[in-house]
Design an enzyme around this catalytic site. Structure first.
Site, PDB file in Angstrom:
ATOM      1  N   GLU A 196       0.906  -1.297  -0.042  1.00  0.00           N
ATOM      2  CA  GLU A 196      -0.002  -0.024   0.070  1.00  0.00           C
ATOM      3  C   GLU A 196       0.795   1.313   0.017  1.00  0.00           C
ATOM      4  O   GLU A 196       0.447   2.244   0.909  1.00  0.00           O
ATOM      5  CB  GLU A 196      -0.994  -0.102   1.222  1.00  0.00           C
ATOM      6  CG  GLU A 196      -1.957  -1.201   1.252  1.00  0.00           C
ATOM      7  CD  GLU A 196      -2.594  -1.034   2.607  1.00  0.00           C
ATOM      8  OE1 GLU A 196      -3.820  -1.686   2.610  1.00  0.00           O
ATOM      9  OE2 GLU A 196      -2.030  -1.134   3.725  1.00  0.00           O
TER      10      GLU A 196
HETATM   11  C1  TNX Z   1      -4.365  -3.952   4.497  1.00  0.00           C
HETATM   12  S1  TNX Z   1      -2.802  -6.486   3.939  1.00  0.00           S
HETATM   13  C2  TNX Z   1      -3.172  -3.807   4.849  1.00  0.00           C
HETATM   14  C3  TNX Z   1      -2.972  -3.425   6.466  1.00  0.00           C
HETATM   15  C4  TNX Z   1      -4.407  -3.466   7.074  1.00  0.00           C
HETATM   16  C5  TNX Z   1      -5.160  -4.483   6.825  1.00  0.00           C
HETATM   17  C6  TNX Z   1      -6.667  -4.761   7.304  1.00  0.00           C
HETATM   18  C7  TNX Z   1      -1.836  -5.453   3.885  1.00  0.00           C
HETATM   19  C8  TNX Z   1      -0.430  -5.807   3.516  1.00  0.00           C
HETATM   20  N1  TNX Z   1      -2.100  -4.312   4.246  1.00  0.00           N
HETATM   21  O1  TNX Z   1      -2.437  -2.306   6.730  1.00  0.00           O
HETATM   22  O2  TNX Z   1      -3.928  -3.486   8.723  1.00  0.00           O
HETATM   23  O3  TNX Z   1      -5.438  -4.487   5.168  1.00  0.00           O
HETATM   24  O4  TNX Z   1      -7.333  -5.993   6.953  1.00  0.00           O
END
Ligand code: TNX
Length: 481
Positions: free
Chosen positions: A293
Site C-alpha cells: 500500500e
Molecule cells: C491491508 S494487507 C493492509 C493492512 C491493514 C489490513 C486490514 C496489507 C498488506 N495491508 O495495512 O491492516 O489491510 O485488513
C-alpha cells in the site's frame, strides 16, 4: 478416547488398529534417544498433567522417542501398540509435531488416571514448509506475556512461523539501537488505533520471544514495513519525511498516506541501521520488509527504494519477504512475495514464481483473521469478508492464483491485523477456530482434507480451549461438543 486420526491438522496417513490400544498407566515412562530429550520432556509434562502419573524418563521406558532418517524436516511416524508407543522423526521438529498429535489424543480433563491411546500407525509430514500466522503489534500492542500465550496456543496446530508486524503509521514497537525516539515516541501513550497503548518490545524482550518461540519450533519473522506505513517513524524523526517538516501523529485506520523518501541517502542510512539491528536479533532466515500500500510513493521511487533495500537484507544474511506489491520489481529468487489480495491472478507474483521465487499465500478472503466471521459479528473489519470457518477451510492454495502452483508455494500464512482488537481475548476469538482451518490447509494433503470431517474434529476443541483458557468464536457452523 477418540479415533487415532481425530486431530487437527489431519495427518497425511492413518491406519487405526483397535486391537492395539496402549494404556498410559502408573508405570509409564519415556525413553528418549540422544537429541530427543528436550521434546521428550515436553511430552512427559503433558502426560503427567493428563494422567497424574509420574511419567519419568527411563532407559526401559515403553514410550519411545527416536531420531531416524526418512521423515523429512518436520515429518514423523507414530506407532501405538499394546506394549509400546514409538515416535520416530528425522529431527526434533518432527518429534515436536508428533507430540502435538499425541496431545490431542489425551483427554481434556487433567489428572484423569490411566489414559488409553488409540492403537495404530500415523505417517505424517507437512504439505508446505511455511505455515504461519501474523500478529499486528503496531495498531495495538500486545505484551510479551500475551505473545507467549499466543505462541503456546498456535503451536498446538503445527504452526511454525509467527510473523510480527512491528511498525506502522500508528506505532513503532521494536527498540532499535541508535534510534531511541522510534520507541520512546512511537511506542508511547496513545499510539494504538483509537488511542490505545503505550507499548514496545525492548531488544531483550524481542530476543526472549524469539527464544520462547524456538522452544516450540516456531520461527519469528520480524516485519519493518516500508517505504509506506512509516508515519510513526517520521513523527519520531521528522528528517525521515521528504520535506523535513514536523509530522503529526495519526491513530486512525487510514492507510497509504506516508512514505520514506527514496531519493535521499539519509533514508538508506536509517533503513540499513534498522535492518542490521533486526537481523542481529533474529536467528531465523527471514526479514519482512512490508512494501504494501505504498500509495504515497511514486512507482519509480518504489522501484528505486526496493533496488536499494533488497540487497541490504541479503547483506545482513536474511531472505526478504515482502507483501506482493514488491513483485513489481525483478526480485532475486531468494525473495518471497506474500500474496494478500482477493483477486484470482497477479501478474507480478506469477512472474516472480516463473523466475524461481517461492510465494506465501495469504489471500484476504480466505486467511485474514481480522475479518469479521459474519456481517454482525464483532470485532473485525469487513473489506474482504465475512470470513467464516468453512471459507477459511475450503480452498486449495495451489489453485488460488493463476500460474502460481504447488511447486511455487513456500506456504500459507493467516495474518491478524489489530485495528479493531483491544485485548488478548479479542486476538484469541479472531484466531480460533479459523487458524486451525488454515493450519490444516497448510499441513495436510489436499486429498486428506474434508469439511465434514474437519468440523467434527474441530467441535472437540470447545472443551479443550475452555480448559486452556483460550477464548474462541462459537461459530454456528460447528457442532460444538
Ligand atoms: C491491508 S494487507 C493492509 C493492512 C491493514 C489490513 C486490514 C496489507 C498488506 N495491508 O495495512 O491492516 O489491510 O485488513
Amino acid at each position: 478416547m477418540g479415533q487415532l486420526g481425530d486431530v487437527i491438522p489431519v495427518p497425511a496417513q492413518v491406519w487405526p488398529d483397535p486391537a492395539a490400544d496402549f494404556t498410559i498407566g502408573p508405570d509409564a515412562a519415556i525413553r528418549a534417544a540422544p537429541g530427543a530429550e528436550p521434546v521428550a520432556r515436553q511430552l512427559a509434562e503433558l502426560l503427567r498433567a493428563a494422567t497424574g502419573h509420574p511419567v519419568p524418563m527411563r532407559p526401559d521406558g515403553t514410550i519411545r522417542m527416536e531420531l531416524q532418517d526418512g521423515h523429512g524436516a518436520e515429518g514423523y511416524r507414530l506407532d501405538v501398540a499394546t506394549d509400546a508407543v514409538t515416535v520416530a522423526a528425522e529431527r526434533p521438529a518432527g518429534l515436536h509435531a508428533a507430540v502435538q498429535t499425541l496431545r490431542q489424543l489425551l483427554p481434556v480433563a487433567g489428572r484423569a488416571g490411566d489414559v488409553v491411546l488409540p492403537g495404530g500407525r500415523i505417517l505424517d509430514r507437512p504439505r508446505f514448509a511455511y505455515r504461519g500466522t501474523m500478529l499486528d503489534l503496531a495498531r495495538h500492542f500486545f505484551t510479551p506475556d500475551e505473545v507467549r500465550s499466543f505462541i503456546d496456543a498456535i503451536a498446538q496446530f503445527k504452526i511454525n512461523h509467527l510473523h510480527l508486524h512491528l511498525t506502522d503509521d500508528q506505532g513503532w514497537r521494536l527498540e532499535i539501537e541508535g534510534w531511541p525516539r522510534l520507541t520512546e515516541i512511537g511506542g508511547g501513550p496513545g499510539t494504538g488505533v483509537g488511542g490505545a497503548g503505550p507499548g514496545f518490545l525492548t531488544a531483550a524482550e524481542y530476543a526472549d520471544l524469539v527464544a520462547y518461540a524456538a522452544g516450540r519450533f516456531i520461527t519469528i519473522v520480524p516485519e519493518i514495513d516500508m517505504p509506506g506505513h512509516v508515519n510513526a517513524a517520521q513523527v519520531a524523526y521528522p528528517e525521515l519525511a521528504g520535506d523535513g517538516r514536523r509530522v503529526a501523529p495519526r491513530h486512525d485506520r487510514a492507510v497509504g498516506y506516508s512514505s520514506l523518501d527514496a531519493g535521499r541517502e539519509q533514508t538508506y542510512a536509517f533503513v540499513e541501521d534498522v535492518i542490521r539491528a533486526v537481523a542481529a536479533l533474529t536467528p531465523g532466515p527471514f526479514l519482512h520488509i512490508g512494501g504494501d500500500e505504498a500509495k504515497a510513493t511514486s512507482a519509480a521511487d518504489y522501484r528505486t527504494f526496493l533496488h536499494r533495500v533488497l540487497p541490504l537484507v541479503a547483506r545482513y544474511g536474511k531472505r526478504p519477504i515482502g507483501w506482493h506489491e514488491v513483485a513489481a520489481v525483478d526480485l532475486p529468487d531468494t525473495a518471497v512475495p506474500q500474496f494478500w489480495r482477493t483477486r484470482a491472478a497477479d501478474a507480478g507474483v506469477a512472474r516472480a514464481a516463473a523466475n524461481g521465487c517461492q510465494v506465501i499465500m495469504s489471500p484476504a478472503d480466505r486467511t485474514y483473521l481480522d475479518m469479521k466471521y459474519a456481517a454482525d459479528s464483532e470485532p473485525g473489519l469487513d473489506w474482504a469478508g465475512p470470513l467464516d470457518v468453512a471459507r477459511a477451510y475450503d480452498w486449495d492454495p495451489a489453485t488460488r492464483l493463476a500460474r502460481v502452483g504447488e511447486q511455487a508455494l513456500l506456504g500459507v500464512e493467516a495474518p491478524l491485523w489489530s485495528e479493531t482488537l483491544r485485548s488478548l481475548t479479542d486476538v484469541q476469538t479472531m484466531t480460533f477456530p479459523r487458524l486451525p482451518a488454515i493450519a490444516e490447509v497448510a499441513w495436510s494433503p489436499q486429498t486428506a482434507r474434508d469439511w465434514a470431517s474437519f468440523r467434527r474434529r474441530l467441535a472437540a476443541f470447545g472443551p479443550r480451549w475452555r480448559a486452556q483458557g483460550i477464548a474462541f468464536h462459537r461459530s454456528p457452523e460447528i457442532p460444538w461438543a
